[in-house]
Scaffold this motif. Structure first.
Motif, mmCIF file in Angstrom:
data_model
loop_
_atom_site.group_PDB
_atom_site.id
_atom_site.type_symbol
_atom_site.label_atom_id
_atom_site.label_comp_id
_atom_site.label_asym_id
_atom_site.label_seq_id
_atom_site.Cartn_x
_atom_site.Cartn_y
_atom_site.Cartn_z
ATOM 1 N N ALA A 271 0.640 -1.202 -0.121
ATOM 2 C CA ALA A 271 0.020 0.000 0.037
ATOM 3 C C ALA A 271 0.822 1.289 0.059
ATOM 4 C CB ALA A 271 -0.841 0.107 1.054
ATOM 5 N N GLU A 272 0.463 2.536 -0.541
ATOM 6 C CA GLU A 272 1.053 3.605 -0.892
ATOM 7 C C GLU A 272 0.281 4.310 0.508
ATOM 8 O OE1 GLU A 272 1.136 6.949 -4.100
ATOM 9 O OE2 GLU A 272 -0.925 6.580 -3.434
ATOM 10 N N ILE A 273 1.113 5.013 1.429
ATOM 11 C CA ILE A 273 0.687 5.550 2.668
ATOM 12 C C ILE A 273 1.259 7.064 2.469
ATOM 13 C CG2 ILE A 273 0.800 5.795 5.065
ATOM 14 C CD1 ILE A 273 -0.836 3.349 3.903
ATOM 15 N N GLY A 274 0.511 7.879 2.402
ATOM 16 C CA GLY A 274 1.055 9.449 2.505
ATOM 17 C C GLY A 274 0.207 10.226 3.218
ATOM 18 N N CYS A 275 0.711 10.407 4.486
ATOM 19 C CA CYS A 275 -0.200 11.154 5.437
ATOM 20 C C CYS A 275 1.156 12.034 6.372
ATOM 21 C CB CYS A 275 -0.950 10.309 6.429
ATOM 22 S SG CYS A 275 -0.056 9.021 7.227
ATOM 23 N N SER A 278 3.426 9.183 8.206
ATOM 24 C CA SER A 278 3.359 8.222 7.294
ATOM 25 C C SER A 278 3.850 6.946 7.956
ATOM 26 C CB SER A 278 3.994 8.371 5.893
ATOM 27 O OG SER A 278 5.390 8.796 6.133
ATOM 28 N N LEU A 279 4.978 6.986 8.770
ATOM 29 C CA LEU A 279 5.881 6.010 9.424
ATOM 30 C C LEU A 279 4.920 4.967 10.394
ATOM 31 C CD1 LEU A 279 9.460 7.322 9.535
ATOM 32 C CD2 LEU A 279 8.253 5.965 7.706
ATOM 33 N N LYS A 280 4.192 6.036 11.242
ATOM 34 C CA LYS A 280 3.333 5.519 12.270
ATOM 35 C C LYS A 280 2.269 4.743 11.795
ATOM 36 C CE LYS A 280 0.729 6.639 16.424
ATOM 37 N NZ LYS A 280 0.387 7.770 17.204
ATOM 38 N N THR A 281 1.766 5.553 10.298
ATOM 39 C CA THR A 281 0.700 4.729 9.596
ATOM 40 C C THR A 281 0.914 3.257 9.115
ATOM 41 O OG1 THR A 281 -0.279 7.054 9.539
ATOM 42 C CG2 THR A 281 -1.197 5.013 8.188
ATOM 43 N N MET A 282 2.210 3.623 8.543
ATOM 44 C CA MET A 282 2.693 2.236 8.027
ATOM 45 C C MET A 282 2.522 0.990 8.802
ATOM 46 S SD MET A 282 5.981 3.349 5.653
ATOM 47 C CE MET A 282 6.674 1.926 5.389
ATOM 48 N N ALA A 283 3.084 1.284 10.086
ATOM 49 C CA ALA A 283 3.381 0.226 11.046
ATOM 50 C C ALA A 283 2.026 -0.285 11.514
ATOM 51 C CB ALA A 283 3.979 1.124 12.350
ATOM 52 N N ALA A 284 0.851 0.783 11.701
ATOM 53 C CA ALA A 284 -0.571 0.578 12.184
ATOM 54 C C ALA A 284 -1.076 -0.339 11.232
ATOM 55 C CB ALA A 284 -1.097 1.615 12.543
ATOM 56 N N TYR A 285 -0.741 -0.182 9.912
ATOM 57 C CA TYR A 285 -1.507 -0.986 8.717
ATOM 58 C C TYR A 285 -0.872 -2.142 8.432
ATOM 59 C CZ TYR A 285 -4.340 3.466 7.534
ATOM 60 O OH TYR A 285 -5.172 4.536 7.586
ATOM 61 N N THR A 286 0.268 -2.555 8.878
ATOM 62 C CA THR A 286 1.111 -3.684 8.588
ATOM 63 C C THR A 286 1.187 -4.576 9.732
ATOM 64 O OG1 THR A 286 3.131 -2.708 8.822
ATOM 65 C CG2 THR A 286 2.004 -2.778 6.609
ATOM 66 N N SER A 287 0.734 -4.273 10.950
ATOM 67 C CA SER A 287 0.886 -5.093 12.209
ATOM 68 C C SER A 287 -0.198 -5.949 12.311
ATOM 69 C CB SER A 287 0.913 -4.193 13.426
ATOM 70 O OG SER A 287 2.147 -3.191 13.238
ATOM 71 N N GLY A 288 0.185 -6.987 13.231
ATOM 72 C CA GLY A 288 -0.857 -8.055 13.663
ATOM 73 C C GLY A 288 -1.088 -9.135 12.791
ATOM 74 N N GLY A 289 -0.644 -9.199 11.525
ATOM 75 C CA GLY A 289 -0.917 -10.295 10.698
ATOM 76 C C GLY A 289 -2.432 -10.369 9.962
ATOM 77 N N ASP A 290 -3.284 -9.288 10.161
ATOM 78 C CA ASP A 290 -4.440 -9.295 9.732
ATOM 79 C C ASP A 290 -4.998 -8.166 8.905
ATOM 80 O OD1 ASP A 290 -4.524 -7.554 11.727
ATOM 81 O OD2 ASP A 290 -6.190 -8.377 12.605
ATOM 82 N N THR A 291 -3.889 -7.380 8.663
ATOM 83 C CA THR A 291 -4.271 -5.994 7.688
ATOM 84 C C THR A 291 -3.506 -6.113 6.536
ATOM 85 O OG1 THR A 291 -2.804 -4.710 9.080
ATOM 86 C CG2 THR A 291 -4.793 -4.598 9.760
ATOM 87 N N LEU A 292 -2.735 -5.156 5.962
ATOM 88 C CA LEU A 292 -1.810 -5.316 4.879
ATOM 89 C C LEU A 292 -0.427 -5.953 5.237
ATOM 90 C CD1 LEU A 292 -1.922 -1.563 3.968
ATOM 91 C CD2 LEU A 292 -3.282 -3.317 3.107
ATOM 92 N N HIS A 293 -0.132 -6.628 3.845
ATOM 93 C CA HIS A 293 1.061 -7.446 4.041
ATOM 94 C C HIS A 293 2.274 -6.345 4.477
ATOM 95 C CE1 HIS A 293 -1.795 -10.136 2.321
ATOM 96 N NE2 HIS A 293 -0.824 -11.105 2.681
ATOM 97 N N MET A 294 2.326 -5.287 3.430
ATOM 98 C CA MET A 294 3.573 -4.466 3.530
ATOM 99 C C MET A 294 3.058 -3.133 2.895
ATOM 100 S SD MET A 294 5.391 -6.063 0.308
ATOM 101 C CE MET A 294 4.756 -6.876 -0.976
ATOM 102 N N ALA A 295 3.659 -1.855 3.168
ATOM 103 C CA ALA A 295 3.142 -0.513 2.774
ATOM 104 C C ALA A 295 4.570 0.227 2.652
ATOM 105 C CB ALA A 295 2.579 0.065 3.917
ATOM 106 N N TYR A 296 4.507 1.194 1.778
ATOM 107 C CA TYR A 296 5.797 2.375 1.531
ATOM 108 C C TYR A 296 4.998 3.764 1.785
ATOM 109 C CZ TYR A 296 4.109 3.234 -3.124
ATOM 110 O OH TYR A 296 3.440 3.607 -4.328
ATOM 111 N N SER A 297 5.969 4.477 2.162
ATOM 112 C CA SER A 297 5.611 5.958 2.357
ATOM 113 C C SER A 297 6.248 6.771 1.478
ATOM 114 C CB SER A 297 5.931 6.302 3.793
ATOM 115 O OG SER A 297 7.275 6.375 4.085
ATOM 116 N N PHE A 298 6.393 7.913 1.409
ATOM 117 C CA PHE A 298 6.830 8.939 0.907
ATOM 118 C C PHE A 298 8.153 9.374 1.217
ATOM 119 C CE2 PHE A 298 2.932 8.611 -1.318
ATOM 120 C CZ PHE A 298 3.109 9.278 -2.531
#
Length: 547
Positions: A271-275, A278-298
């Protein structure tokens, strides 16, 4: 299916193809899916794991495919569903995965859903988009801004309401607070999973939900680069985007999406994360094994590239990440090419390009490479009359838009339009790219292209770089040094980001790591000599590095 095959994405290398600029198979001046198929052996020769295809769906092309009018069909400009099926089959035969772009935050205003939604306030899709009444004085519902400039609200005379668009006014935002919308986009994604795709790149993945109360964003008193659309010459930078994106409801939808992919073992999301964080959002969106597999920021797609900045970026994501997974990129279709953006004194240097390649591919996480990076392409210089990107046209001349990184791939130096097409291309080929063509670099064993091939192939056989931990050890104005460790094995990874030779006194006993493609480092008991833009690796002997 083995765990390794299911988790191919962890540490995988993903090659981004921007189809309209890759190869034109039918001579209409625009690249297409058959063109990607024609060049599939070239992509396989790079030793990458997967291809990310930028949008090829039915679209009026106001934003070059990122305005989708039909999520289940191929635009005739790019070919047919049969072409796509042939591409999938051929890629799989070569061991390549296929990820396709999913633009879920918004559709085109030409989509049948929006046409129905705007027709009245009580039709079956009336709440599929974000509609709001005007303020009593007729003005927009709140102060939200479009990334592309101006208000994020446009008046529709049929409904006599405003609709939300975080990007172009022809890209109305879908209303993810509507259950039917969530189910529909999941069904559309399953359509492609059933056709054999191996996953999705999610465009603007933190934009899906908005604040139901439509509260005004507060002002931003610390304007900085690094978030999508955040430029000091863009008013979007002057708000803290608290309410128009990155809402807590997003996590619930991402879990529904992950549940869908779990039914297709081996599929993955990036996923593309722009906010604003962004680094905190990347972590939230890929943690726990039940959301995204991976994400990148700008964060590595900005103009900042000092050793200290890269160290801070990596350490920040590592602190937040927990069991999540990052994906690193230094270039894509939205930013100035890295060879120009991170050049020193405005002079692109092939040695620097090789060093940046090694640095990117040595970080903990997966990697996205943008087509042409392996050739060392620089940002194309275009005249205003050549521009087609609405973002650049709106902000010219302070910001020239994204066309300069989207010009056609040069395949053959002497050929018409560098072998991309036989007719007038949709964007001109930059003459400076001709000497960097694929054909020219194929015959040079030391070319950027062949260095990329050897390095990616070598990396793929180094479990420490794929799976190991990372710890930053040293940085100054020129050097960046970090440790990669897996079990009882540890390496020093050293990068000279300056244009002068540098030496580094080793903090531990090491032995040189031989056979690293592109490395010119000299490692001895006395220390390491790194030439200008040089890099090197050493195996730590007998102990861990100090802090």
């Amino acid at each position: 299916m083995t765990e390794h095959l299911q988790n191919w994405w962890r540490g995988g290398v993903i090659y981004q193809v921007y189809p309209r600029s890759f190869f034109d198979s039918n001579g209409d001046g625009v690249g297409d899916l058959a063109g990607v198929l024609h060049k599939l052996d070239y992509i396989a020769s790079l030793k990458v794991d997967a291809i990310w295809l930028s949008p090829f769906f039915t679209s009026p092309m106001k934003d070059f495919g990122y305005d989708v009018a039909d999520y289940r069909d191929v635009d005739p400009l790019f070919g047919t569903l049969d072409d796509f099926d042939r591409l999938i089959a051929a890629a799989h035969e070569r061991g390549l995965k296929i990820l396709i772009d999913q633009v879920l935050n918004h559709s085109s205003d030409q989509h049948a859903w929006f046409k129905e939604s705007r027709s009245s306030r009580d039709n079956p899709k009336a709440d599929w988009y974000v509609w709001a009444d005007a303020k009593p004085d007729g003005t927009v519902p709140n102060n939200w801004l479009s990334v592309f400039g101006g208000s994020a609200w446009t008046w529709d005379s049929r409904r006599k309401q405003y609709y939300l668009h975080n990007f172009l006014s022809s890209q109305p935002d879908l209303n993810f607070h509507c259950e039917a919308v969530q189910q529909q986009v999941l069904d559309d994604m399953e359509f492609w999973l059933q056709r054999g795709v191996d996953g999705f790149r999610l465009d603007a993945a933190n934009f899906y939900f908005h604040d139901k109360q439509l509260r005004d964003n507060p002002p931003n008193t610390q304007v900085r680069e690094g978030s999508i659309g955040v430029r000091v010459d863009n008013p979007y930078a002057y708000q803290c985007h608290v309410y128009d994106k990155t809402q807590p409801e997003n996590i619930g939808f991402l879990r529904r999406l992950r549940a869908l992919l779990e039914r297709y073992p081996g599929s993955a999301t990036v996923a593309e994360i722009g906010c604003d964080d962004s680094l905190k959002t990347m972590a939230a969106y890929t943690s726990g094994g039940d959301t995204l597999h991976m994400a990148y920021s700008f964060d590595l797609l900005t103009e900042q590239c000092s050793p200290a900045y890269i160290r801070h970026t990596v350490e920040s994501i590592e602190r937040e990440l927990a069991d999540g997974w990052s994906c690193w990129s230094m270039g894509n279709h939205d930013v100035v090419r890295v060879m120009s953006r991170w050049a020193l004194d405005g002079r692109p240097d092939p040695a620097r390009g090789r060093m940046l390649m090694a640095l990117l591919l040595s970080l903990r996480g997966s990697v996205c490479l943008y087509q042409g990076e392996e050739l060392g392409l620089t940002e194309a210089e275009l005249r205003y009359e050549d521009l087609v990107d609405p973002y650049g046209i709106n902000f010219w001349p302070e910001f020239k838009g994204r066309d300069g990184c989207r010009t056609p791939m040069p395949w053959v130096s002497e050929a018409t339009h560098a072998g991309f097409t036989g007719s007038q291309p949709w964007l001109p080929v930059d003459d400076s790219h001709r000497s960097l063509s694929v054909a020219a670099q194929e015959v040079d064993p030391d070319s950027m292209l062949n260095t990329y091939r050897r390095f990616i192939d070598w990396r793929g056989r180094q479990p420490l770089l794929i799976e190991g931990d990372i710890r930053m050890l040293y940085d100054d104005e020129a050097l960046l040094v970090f440790e990669r460790r897996l079990g009882d094995q540890a390496w020093l990874c050293m990068f000279n980001m300056s244009s002068a030779e540098r030496r580094y006194s080793l903090p531990v006993t090491v032995e040189p790591l031989v056979g690293v493609p592109g490395s010119l480092a000299e490692i001895s008991a006395e220390g390491v000599r790194l030439p200008a833009h040089g890099f090197g690796y050493a195996r730590i002997v007998g102990q861990a590095c100090g802090s």
